[in-house]
Design a protein around this motif. Structure first.
Motif: not given
Ligand code: ZN
Length: 386
Positions: A111-112, A87-88, A135-137, A4-5
């Protein structure tokens, strides 16, 4: 790597210890000249030149003047961090939901996303968290690491992080960070959620330079996190800062250990609800009643404020920190009944006047927990410590 990534993910470059030191100097101390940076890091100019070049090539540093100043130095003389380069992801788990944020290298949330847990089985939660991370990445080419914050004790068992006594989830002995790492392909760390808040305030809390700190997280429970000798101090078994069963006078809701008069009996949101006579989960109702002057509700908040004063005093007596920070969604007792907090602290502090204790109430949003977990991931990457 999870399918998914996005395939375009890069990974964090392999950094030497000295490269980490330079990044840390710029992260915590801000942009500065090469000369001052070399001095701060204890490096020769030659070494700094080489390391800076490597970090500039990796995209982590920029060179040139950032701020207008009276001095007209050579443009390449100053170095600055490029926080947008990496990013983390920070994850906060409660017994009901997962809250996920993305931060840059300076812990700014960009982002969240959040979602309720389908159930509390480990497999279901890991699947949900991995999906939310994917999803958030999206759109962030370099997600360097993931940090998870969760109530409970996190300790190293044979080289593996294991979560114990996570009561809201009903989990004990779960290698959660390893499971999430396997599901996402990303380096993943895990820490107690309030320990993560402490680590976050230490580096990014805007509280000024300090080497010691106690943070209280007030909500469904009460937790605390420590910074001692300029480093996060989770304890030998991940249990540092567990206060809350000291006995007081009065009679409140029965705690998990069967006490009716311990700090937990008064200070947590469920205790306030019970002591105010509202239904479980109706904290807002208790709050409104107390604000309207309802005696029973006000009494519940006064007791909570007194109990918090006892807890703070006892940890100040133990640690003697520069700063005590009070955070969490359940800290309204300080507004409703500040005098009770002060009188308890005054009564329980040993050999020190309350006016000498620096109490702070930093900005808090529920995302602060997930942000703190991301900060732990940043700290691990830059220092190999929590
Ligand atoms: Zn108790």
């Amino acid at each position: 790597m999870n399918d998914a990534l996005p395939a375009s993910f890069e990974s964090w470059p392999e950094l030497g210890e000295t490269q980490g030191v330079i990044l840390l100097e710029l992260l915590l101390g801000g942009p500065r000249s090469r000369a001052r940076l070399a001095e701060a890091a204890g490096l020769s100019r030659t070494s700094l030149t080489r390391i800076a070049r490597e970090l500039i090539e990796a995209g982590l540093l920029g060179e040139g003047e950032l701020q207008p100043s009276g001095h007209r130095g050579r443009p390449s003389e100053s170095l600055f961090l490029r926080p947008e380069r990496a990013h983390f992801v920070g994850v906060k788990l409660t017994g009901e939901a997962a809250y996920v944020v993305v931060t840059d290298l300076t812990a700014q949330v960009v982002e969240k996303v959040s979602a309720p847990l389908p159930n509390r089985s480990v497999d279901a939660v890991v699947e949900l968290v991995a999906g939310l991370i994917a999803e958030v990445s999206v759109g962030f080419p370099l997600v360097a690491a993931v940090g998870i914050g969760v109530a409970g004790d996190v300790s190293d068992v044979g080289g593996v992080e294991v979560l114990h006594r996570s009561n809201f989830l009903g989990w004990d002995g779960i290698a959660l960070s390893r499971l999430v790492a396997e599901a996402t392909g990303l380096p993943t760390s895990m820490s107690n959620d309030v320990h993560a808040l402490a680590a976050s305030l230490h580096w990014f809390g805007g509280l000024g330079a300090h080497r010691s700190l106690i943070v209280y997280g007030l909500g469904a429970g009460i937790g605390s996190g420590l910074v001692v000798a300029n480093d996060a101090a989770p304890g030998a078994h991940g249990r540092a800062g567990r206060i809350g069963h000291s006995r007081m006078s009065g009679s409140g809701v029965t705690c998990a250990k069967g006490h009716q008069n311990c700090i937990h009996s008064f200070v947590t949101m469920p205790a306030i609800e019970a002591n105010a006579g509202v239904d479980p989960g109706q904290y807002e109702v208790a709050l409104q009643r107390a604000r309207a002057g309802d005696e029973r509700a006000l009494s519940a908040f006064r007791s909570a404020s007194f109990a918090l004063g006892v807890a703070v005093a006892e940890s100040v007596n133990t640690v003697d920190p520069e700063i005590v920070a009070i955070m969490g969604e359940g800290r309204h007792m300080l507004d409703l009944a500040p005098d009770d907090f002060v009188s308890a602290a005054t009564e329980y502090l040993e050999q020190v006047d309350f006016s000498q204790v620096r109490i702070e109430r930093p900005d808090f949003h529920f995302d602060s927990y997930a942000q703190g977990a991301a900060v732990v991931a940043i700290r691990r990457l830059l220092t190999s410590r929590t």
